[in-house]
Enzyme design. Structure first.
Site, mmCIF file in Angstrom:
data_model
loop_
_atom_site.group_PDB
_atom_site.id
_atom_site.type_symbol
_atom_site.label_atom_id
_atom_site.label_comp_id
_atom_site.label_asym_id
_atom_site.label_seq_id
_atom_site.Cartn_x
_atom_site.Cartn_y
_atom_site.Cartn_z
ATOM 1 N N HIS A 179 -14.034 -7.878 -5.827
ATOM 2 C CA HIS A 179 -14.038 -8.858 -4.448
ATOM 3 C C HIS A 179 -13.284 -10.234 -4.683
ATOM 4 C CE1 HIS A 179 -16.899 -10.871 -7.032
ATOM 5 N NE2 HIS A 179 -16.913 -11.866 -6.155
ATOM 6 N N ASP A 235 -22.323 -14.816 -12.599
ATOM 7 C CA ASP A 235 -21.183 -15.199 -11.812
ATOM 8 C C ASP A 235 -20.714 -16.695 -12.617
ATOM 9 O OD1 ASP A 235 -19.842 -15.319 -9.272
ATOM 10 O OD2 ASP A 235 -20.609 -17.264 -9.248
HETATM 11 C C1 NOJ Z 1 -17.342 -16.294 -8.318
HETATM 12 C C2 NOJ Z 1 -17.304 -15.095 -7.316
HETATM 13 O O1 NOJ Z 1 -16.738 -14.034 -7.889
HETATM 14 C C3 NOJ Z 1 -16.620 -15.854 -6.119
HETATM 15 O O2 NOJ Z 1 -16.297 -14.800 -5.131
HETATM 16 C C4 NOJ Z 1 -17.104 -17.272 -5.734
HETATM 17 O O3 NOJ Z 1 -16.253 -17.588 -4.592
HETATM 18 C C5 NOJ Z 1 -17.123 -17.914 -6.604
HETATM 19 N N1 NOJ Z 1 -17.778 -17.426 -7.992
HETATM 20 C C6 NOJ Z 1 -18.037 -19.189 -6.086
HETATM 21 O O4 NOJ Z 1 -19.210 -18.739 -5.906
#
Ligand code: NOJ
Length: 540
Positions: free
Chosen positions: A326, A203
């Protein structure tokens, strides 16, 4: 090295799945691992090779589980570690791999690491997060903004210092300059890799390190039209060169295990993607590429996006294509159902690993979420810019009942009122987009040229996108009519139609020197006389 097993991800079709919205088993309105377990038959029927699950770890769920309070756990909402072990075992029996989300940039403020870190300036984890003094004039040390709005710095009385958060105030950023923190993340990775998972999706992989001089970010061009958090260009917070060393470290950790995949989130322009593969030291196997999502549904734009991406890949870098996620608006809502079928064919025939998001296979569109049901902090904190991600995160629609077969309780987010587009109905209808996805996956599996073959663009006109895929003696021609009216493609088409986006194609054959396509129709043709260079062709 056994190329086929070690690099399984080159031939795989990868399905992103948010467990909270997939299937609930206990009536609490939130999806869970036993629920997912009960739907494995569907995933096997569809034919996907790997699942990527959004976070399932302990979390207060302020950000869809991306605010983790214990990296080595399964949140009670989802079940237990035993449920996870059972899931891994069952998926592996069916030859389906499992990829988990790794969130190395931040934790929840409820994580015990942060609780310890914020307690004093001299505890063992004091330096595990990004702490700094106020500016000389008081207040935050610089102009860095949180993506979720406001300053990225939050004051902490106990330490008399600010901490940095790229996202929510409740998501403090970890300090990747600290070797103990790095080692702790490696331990977390081993915890899951030892349990048998097949890889991670990293992420926010571009923001792990921030400028150590804390220099201000410059104003963004045309800033006033942008949502407030984007009004400065994140030169000193994103894509710092040292971030690449962090990714190399994560890769080294995973490379100690056989046949695992490291993919990662890379937002932004195509020309940045090359760095994320690595040169002397490998980085991500698959930096996720959202070019198809960012592109207009127009043949020139598509050709250019595909070409720019292919050219941006470093030598040996394997391509990857994503059509949903998502965080991304459902593409079926913007291009429409007819084009969605053509896009499915494009996704499954381009050179590279395809990723799609649960629901894309039924042409799911954005679900209307009334104001009082909004969950996404992005929308709550940066209101009015169309940033809400709940419309894509709504629970799966298995049938047309009010709760969609997802739960016996009240779904945590509402489903669309009109339930006609659902899995049960589409499984019964062989002409549905669900069957098209399934057939495309099957054709791709059967024809290695589609998985591993070279990509050759073919010159075509009048809104037709055409290219060939070739491997050894096998050569396939893919011709996609992007127009909403019939078009004829002219070129050497001698061969068999393996699949059309329009299952009623009649006769199912093509003429030797042309193919007439209906509006939005795409075909995959196995050419009879392989071996020649990708030729020129025209369309009228
Ligand atoms: C990336 C994730 O894909 C997203 O959904 C999230 O809001 C941010 N990282 C922060 O955690």
């Amino acid at each position: 090295m056994n190329e086929v097993t070690d690099e399984w991800w080159k031939s795989a079709v990868i399905y992103e799945l948010a467990p909270i919205s997939f299937q609930d088993s206990n009536g609490d309105g939130r999806g869970d691992l036993p629920g997912l377990f009960s739907r494995i038959e569907y995933l096997a029927w569809l034919g996907v090779d790997a699942l990527w699950l959004t976070p399932i770890y302990n979390s207060p769920f302020r950000d869809f589980g991306y605010d983790i309070s214990d990296f080595r756990s399964v949140d009670r909402t989802f079940g237990s570690l035993d449920d996870m072990d059972r899931l891994i075992a069952r998926l592996h029996e069916l030859n389906i791999k499992l990829i988990l989300d790794l969130v190395p940039n931040h934790t929840s403020c409820d994580h015990e690491w942060f609780v310890e870190s914020r307690a004093s300036r001299d505890n063992p984890k004091a330096d595990w997060y990004i702490w700094t003094e106020p500016a000389e004039t008081g207040g935050p040390p610089n102009n860095w903004l949180s993506r979720f709005g406001g300053s990225a710095w939050q004051w902490c009385d106990a330490r008399g210092q600010y901490y940095y958060h790229s996202f929510l105030v409740e998501q403090p950023d970890l300090n990747w300059r600290n070797p103990d923190l790095r080692a702790a993340i490696a331990d977390v990775m081993r915890f899951w890799l030892d349990r048998g998972i097949d890889g991670f999706r990293v992420d926010a992989s571009a923001v792990l390190i921030k400028d150590h001089l804390l220099r201000d970010n410059p104003p963004a061009p045309q800033a006033e039209d942008k949502p407030p958090p984007q009004r400065f260009t994140p030169v000193f917070t994103d894509d710092r060169p040292e971030t690449m060393q962090c990714i190399e470290f994560i890769r080294e950790t995973i490379d100690r295990y056989d046949s695992r995949l490291l993919c990662g989130e890379v937002q932004g322009k195509t020309d940045r993607i090359g760095h994320f593969y690595g040169t002397e030291r490998p980085r991500l196997h698959l930096p996720l590429n959202f070019a198809l999502l960012d592109c207009d549904w127009d043949v020139l734009a598509l050709q250019a996006a595909i070409d720019a991406y292919m050219n941006a890949l470093p030598k040996g870098g394997w391509p990857v294509w994503v059509i949903g996620g998502h965080d991304k608006q459902r593409i079926a809502s913007s291009i429409g159902q007819a084009a969605m079928r053509t896009l499915a064919m494009l996704l499954m025939t381009l050179k590279g690993t395809p990723f799609f998001f649960m629901g894309d296979e039924i042409g799911r569109e954005r679900v209307h979420i009334p104001d009082d049901r909004i969950d996404d902090p992005f929308e709550k904190l940066v209101k009015g810019y169309g940033l809400c991600r709940d419309p894509e995160r709504a629970p799966m629609r298995w049938d047309d009942s009010p709760a969609g077969g997802f739960t016996t309780g009240t779904p945590w987010l509402p489903l669309e009122k009109d339930g006609a587009r659902n899995i049960e109905q589409q499984r019964r209808d062989e002409r549905s987009i669900l069957h098209l996805f399934r057939s495309l996956i099957a054709v791709r599996r059967k024809h290695r040229a589609l998985q591993r073959g070279e990509y050759h663009p073919v010159r075509a006109r009048h809104n037709i996108l055409a290219f060939k895929r070739s491997l050894d003696q096998s050569e396939l021609l893919i011709v996609l009519n992007i127009a909403a009216e019939p078009r004829r493609f002219e070129g050497d088409c001698r061969g068999n139609v393996l699949l059309s986006t329009h299952p009623d194609r009649s006769p199912p054959t093509v003429e030797p020197a042309s193919v007439l396509l209906r509006a939005n129709e795409g075909v995959i043709i196995e050419l009879e006389r392989p071996g020649g260079p990708a030729g020129a062709a025209t369309a009228q």
